[in-house]
Design a protein around this motif. Sequence first.
Motif, PDB file in Angstrom:
ATOM      1  N   VAL A  76      38.656  20.636  34.322  1.00 55.40           N
ATOM      2  CA  VAL A  76      38.386  21.676  35.317  1.00 55.40           C
ATOM      3  C   VAL A  76      37.602  22.770  34.607  1.00 55.40           C
ATOM      4  CG1 VAL A  76      39.393  23.390  36.873  1.00 55.40           C
ATOM      5  CG2 VAL A  76      40.488  21.138  36.599  1.00 55.40           C
ATOM      6  N   ILE A  77      36.465  23.149  35.168  1.00 60.21           N
ATOM      7  CA  ILE A  77      35.592  24.127  34.518  1.00 60.21           C
ATOM      8  C   ILE A  77      35.454  25.354  35.409  1.00 60.21           C
ATOM      9  CG2 ILE A  77      33.289  24.556  33.587  1.00 60.21           C
ATOM     10  CD1 ILE A  77      33.085  21.468  33.218  1.00 60.21           C
ATOM     11  N   LYS A  78      35.757  26.493  34.837  1.00 62.18           N
ATOM     12  CA  LYS A  78      35.597  27.769  35.523  1.00 62.18           C
ATOM     13  C   LYS A  78      34.778  28.675  34.619  1.00 62.18           C
ATOM     14  CE  LYS A  78      36.010  31.370  38.155  1.00 62.18           C
ATOM     15  NZ  LYS A  78      34.947  31.544  39.179  1.00 62.18           N
TER      16      LYS A  78
ATOM     17  N   ASP B 235      57.398  29.936  29.300  1.00 64.33           N
ATOM     18  CA  ASP B 235      57.671  29.214  30.541  1.00 64.33           C
ATOM     19  C   ASP B 235      56.405  29.004  31.366  1.00 64.33           C
ATOM     20  OD1 ASP B 235      60.465  29.062  30.070  1.00 64.33           O
ATOM     21  OD2 ASP B 235      60.704  31.125  30.793  1.00 64.33           O
ATOM     22  N   PHE B 236      55.324  29.690  30.984  1.00 64.77           N
ATOM     23  CA  PHE B 236      54.063  29.608  31.737  1.00 64.77           C
ATOM     24  C   PHE B 236      52.973  28.941  30.890  1.00 64.77           C
ATOM     25  CE2 PHE B 236      56.510  33.093  33.474  1.00 64.77           C
ATOM     26  CZ  PHE B 236      56.359  32.954  34.842  1.00 64.77           C
ATOM     27  N   ASN B 237      53.379  28.010  30.043  1.00 60.99           N
ATOM     28  CA  ASN B 237      52.439  27.392  29.109  1.00 60.99           C
ATOM     29  C   ASN B 237      51.537  26.336  29.746  1.00 60.99           C
ATOM     30  OD1 ASN B 237      52.666  28.781  26.760  1.00 60.99           O
ATOM     31  ND2 ASN B 237      54.073  27.360  25.757  1.00 60.99           N
ATOM     32  N   SER B 238      51.901  25.839  30.918  1.00 60.99           N
ATOM     33  CA  SER B 238      51.070  24.845  31.601  1.00 60.99           C
ATOM     34  C   SER B 238      50.309  25.545  32.725  1.00 60.99           C
ATOM     35  CB  SER B 238      51.924  23.707  32.161  1.00 60.99           C
ATOM     36  OG  SER B 238      52.537  22.992  31.103  1.00 60.99           O
ATOM     37  N   PHE B 239      49.019  25.762  32.512  1.00 63.74           N
ATOM     38  CA  PHE B 239      48.222  26.509  33.487  1.00 63.74           C
ATOM     39  C   PHE B 239      46.800  25.973  33.514  1.00 63.74           C
ATOM     40  CE2 PHE B 239      48.202  28.672  29.396  1.00 63.74           C
ATOM     41  CZ  PHE B 239      46.845  28.856  29.149  1.00 63.74           C
ATOM     42  N   ILE B 240      46.153  26.164  34.653  1.00 64.83           N
ATOM     43  CA  ILE B 240      44.774  25.708  34.858  1.00 64.83           C
ATOM     44  C   ILE B 240      43.970  26.862  35.430  1.00 64.83           C
ATOM     45  CG2 ILE B 240      43.270  24.068  36.044  1.00 64.83           C
ATOM     46  CD1 ILE B 240      45.691  22.206  36.314  1.00 64.83           C
ATOM     47  N   PHE B 241      42.822  27.135  34.830  1.00 63.00           N
ATOM     48  CA  PHE B 241      41.906  28.131  35.373  1.00 63.00           C
ATOM     49  C   PHE B 241      41.069  27.458  36.460  1.00 63.00           C
ATOM     50  CE2 PHE B 241      42.671  29.746  31.029  1.00 63.00           C
ATOM     51  CZ  PHE B 241      43.111  31.021  31.344  1.00 63.00           C
ATOM     52  N   LYS B 242      41.392  27.750  37.716  1.00 65.10           N
ATOM     53  CA  LYS B 242      40.683  27.146  38.840  1.00 65.10           C
ATOM     54  C   LYS B 242      39.641  28.122  39.379  1.00 65.10           C
ATOM     55  CE  LYS B 242      43.169  24.178  41.256  1.00 65.10           C
ATOM     56  NZ  LYS B 242      44.210  23.591  42.125  1.00 65.10           N
ATOM     57  N   GLU B 243      39.001  27.778  40.471  1.00 58.11           N
ATOM     58  CA  GLU B 243      37.883  28.571  40.970  1.00 58.11           C
ATOM     59  C   GLU B 243      38.302  29.983  41.367  1.00 58.11           C
ATOM     60  OE1 GLU B 243      34.174  29.749  41.751  1.00 58.11           O
ATOM     61  OE2 GLU B 243      34.749  27.838  40.823  1.00 58.11           O
ATOM     62  N   ASP B 244      39.422  30.118  42.076  1.00 50.53           N
ATOM     63  CA  ASP B 244      39.833  31.431  42.581  1.00 50.53           C
ATOM     64  C   ASP B 244      41.180  31.909  42.043  1.00 50.53           C
ATOM     65  OD1 ASP B 244      37.579  31.669  44.393  1.00 50.53           O
ATOM     66  OD2 ASP B 244      38.546  30.084  45.555  1.00 50.53           O
ATOM     67  N   CYS B 245      41.800  31.117  41.201  1.00 51.65           N
ATOM     68  CA  CYS B 245      43.168  31.454  40.792  1.00 51.65           C
ATOM     69  C   CYS B 245      43.542  30.752  39.494  1.00 51.65           C
ATOM     70  CB  CYS B 245      44.148  31.034  41.896  1.00 51.65           C
ATOM     71  SG  CYS B 245      44.164  29.241  42.161  1.00 51.65           S
TER      72      CYS B 245
ATOM     73  N   VAL C 273      48.228  31.839  41.385  1.00 52.56           N
ATOM     74  CA  VAL C 273      48.122  33.301  41.391  1.00 52.56           C
ATOM     75  C   VAL C 273      46.630  33.659  41.411  1.00 52.56           C
ATOM     76  CG1 VAL C 273      48.649  35.444  40.191  1.00 52.56           C
ATOM     77  CG2 VAL C 273      50.271  33.521  40.087  1.00 52.56           C
ATOM     78  N   PRO C 274      46.136  34.273  42.474  1.00 55.08           N
ATOM     79  CA  PRO C 274      44.715  34.622  42.566  1.00 55.08           C
ATOM     80  C   PRO C 274      44.298  35.591  41.453  1.00 55.08           C
ATOM     81  CG  PRO C 274      45.771  34.773  44.715  1.00 55.08           C
ATOM     82  CD  PRO C 274      46.869  34.603  43.712  1.00 55.08           C
ATOM     83  N   TYR C 275      43.073  35.449  40.985  1.00 55.18           N
ATOM     84  CA  TYR C 275      42.570  36.332  39.929  1.00 55.18           C
ATOM     85  C   TYR C 275      42.644  37.793  40.339  1.00 55.18           C
ATOM     86  CZ  TYR C 275      40.625  32.156  37.671  1.00 55.18           C
ATOM     87  OH  TYR C 275      40.465  30.941  37.059  1.00 55.18           O
ATOM     88  N   ILE C 276      42.459  38.043  41.633  1.00 54.59           N
ATOM     89  CA  ILE C 276      42.420  39.437  42.087  1.00 54.59           C
ATOM     90  C   ILE C 276      43.747  40.147  41.839  1.00 54.59           C
ATOM     91  CG2 ILE C 276      43.151  39.020  44.481  1.00 54.59           C
ATOM     92  CD1 ILE C 276      40.897  41.076  45.255  1.00 54.59           C
ATOM     93  N   GLU C 277      44.862  39.381  41.771  1.00 49.13           N
ATOM     94  CA  GLU C 277      46.167  39.986  41.508  1.00 49.13           C
ATOM     95  C   GLU C 277      46.334  40.374  40.040  1.00 49.13           C
ATOM     96  OE1 GLU C 277      49.512  37.788  42.935  1.00 49.13           O
ATOM     97  OE2 GLU C 277      48.611  37.356  44.888  1.00 49.13           O
TER      98      GLU C 277
ATOM     99  N   TYR D  90      37.361  37.827  28.558  1.00 50.10           N
ATOM    100  CA  TYR D  90      37.781  36.661  29.335  1.00 50.10           C
ATOM    101  C   TYR D  90      37.313  36.763  30.783  1.00 50.10           C
ATOM    102  CZ  TYR D  90      40.447  34.980  25.382  1.00 50.10           C
ATOM    103  OH  TYR D  90      40.794  34.496  24.133  1.00 50.10           O
ATOM    104  N   GLN D  91      37.157  37.978  31.290  1.00 51.96           N
ATOM    105  CA  GLN D  91      36.528  38.125  32.598  1.00 51.96           C
ATOM    106  C   GLN D  91      35.123  37.540  32.566  1.00 51.96           C
ATOM    107  OE1 GLN D  91      36.591  42.013  34.414  1.00 51.96           O
ATOM    108  NE2 GLN D  91      38.673  42.465  33.710  1.00 51.96           N
ATOM    109  N   SER D  92      34.402  37.816  31.487  1.00 52.16           N
ATOM    110  CA  SER D  92      33.041  37.299  31.344  1.00 52.16           C
ATOM    111  C   SER D  92      33.045  35.783  31.188  1.00 52.16           C
ATOM    112  CB  SER D  92      32.351  37.941  30.140  1.00 52.16           C
ATOM    113  OG  SER D  92      32.235  39.339  30.313  1.00 52.16           O
ATOM    114  N   ALA D  93      33.945  35.275  30.338  1.00 54.25           N
ATOM    115  CA  ALA D  93      33.997  33.828  30.107  1.00 54.25           C
ATOM    116  C   ALA D  93      34.355  33.073  31.386  1.00 54.25           C
ATOM    117  CB  ALA D  93      35.011  33.517  29.010  1.00 54.25           C
ATOM    118  N   LEU D  94      35.233  33.659  32.185  1.00 52.15           N
ATOM    119  CA  LEU D  94      35.636  33.031  33.447  1.00 52.15           C
ATOM    120  C   LEU D  94      34.669  33.339  34.594  1.00 52.15           C
ATOM    121  CD1 LEU D  94      39.452  33.825  33.213  1.00 52.15           C
ATOM    122  CD2 LEU D  94      38.479  31.522  33.289  1.00 52.15           C
ATOM    123  N   GLU D  95      33.731  34.244  34.324  1.00 44.64           N
ATOM    124  CA  GLU D  95      32.758  34.678  35.336  1.00 44.64           C
ATOM    125  C   GLU D  95      33.460  35.240  36.575  1.00 44.64           C
ATOM    126  OE1 GLU D  95      29.963  31.512  36.036  1.00 44.64           O
ATOM    127  OE2 GLU D  95      29.145  31.620  34.010  1.00 44.64           O
TER     128      GLU D  95
END
Length: 400
Positions: free
Chosen positions: A239-241, A333-343, A365-369, A378-383
């Motif tokens: 998954v690429i964001k 406890d939050f070690n399994s995560f994926i950077f998706k398009e909006d969250c 969890v949406p990025y906006i939160e 990381y904001q830049s890397a995630l665009e």
Amino acid sequence: MHDQDPPQVFLSYAKPDQHRVTPFFESLEKSGFNVWYDCKRLKPGQNWDFEIKRALDKASIVIAFLSENSINRRGYAQREIKIALDKLSEKLIDDIYLIPVMLDDGILIPDQLQGIQCISANASNCMIGVVEALNLQLNKLGVETQKLQVKEELSWSFQTKKEICDGLPGYETELQFIRLQSTKYPALYEAGEYIQGRLLESLFSSRSSMLDQAPSQYNFGQEKYRRTNTYDAHCSDPVIKGRVLTIQYAIHWYGAGAAHPNIDFCTYSFVMAPLILIESLEQIFITSSEAFLNVQNSVRNKLMAIKLGSPEEEHQVCLDSNGIALGTQNWSDFNSFIFKEDCIEFLFAPYQVAAYACGPQFAEVPYIELIEFIRPEYQSALEIEHIAWQKKRATKLVDD
């Protein structure tokens, strides 16, 4: 070690319908599809519960055979359809992941399948329709992957290593390695090598059981799977964001002598330029303590909103709040995560936030939160800088 097998088609059905499903299996195999059909694939002594769940998780498409037998009885066919529907919710609206085939005409279709086009097994063009749907989706999967690889200027392939050794206990380990290549990100291949090294640690651990045999606990009179430590790690497409790549592994495992198998998740995220491993989600935040409280609160609320059971059931059950609290106490406890398009999506294995019977759980969890806590790098890397700008603008309008 061998290359990736072709995409898998999983057949889900009720046991009394086996004689009606077998002709479909035979026809699909003759058409060149890689079909997983339990009565043909399961071998004597295998852990059928483990093997069915593993095959279902790897499937590209599920064909669910609906009949009076499967609709009116609780059993594995019902659970398989539920798992398929959960995976379907992650697909695009025009994806064909679940193909319902009605073996009996006039049966009441469950509410959760109402929006999916069904095919009647009694129709003269039934098999043609099934084959066309399979070809359409499998071709689309290939095209979409190719498009993504061209767009991101990178490519990937998979190789599988499988090792089996009988003993007291024995072990069976299957690992899927990902090979990454990119002219745009020349160091990216190192991410695949890093993951391979981590996976090989599990193989070394499996092999160690051969030096720690326990004949007082196991014997060769037992079914083989009951005296075999089984570990299967396979991954999804990356998954690429922005310039961040995430690779998710589903790990199916069974400890010799255990009551049942289990599934776990492991994710690896990298900034692609320069190539940096994101070892913990904590790493991307300015003030991790503040960010953690927001992540924790948002995830807990989303998990509490989950309803167990199908919509037509009179009483749906929520996840236990104590179980959720216990499974979301620390960053680990939050070690399994994926950077998706909006969250950011969080993955929780059975037992972590809910009982085993409830299965794995997921929360987005949406990025906006979280945007105000995310480091600018990381904001830049995630665009996602535009989200920070939009939130600041909305806040300013409210203040004015």
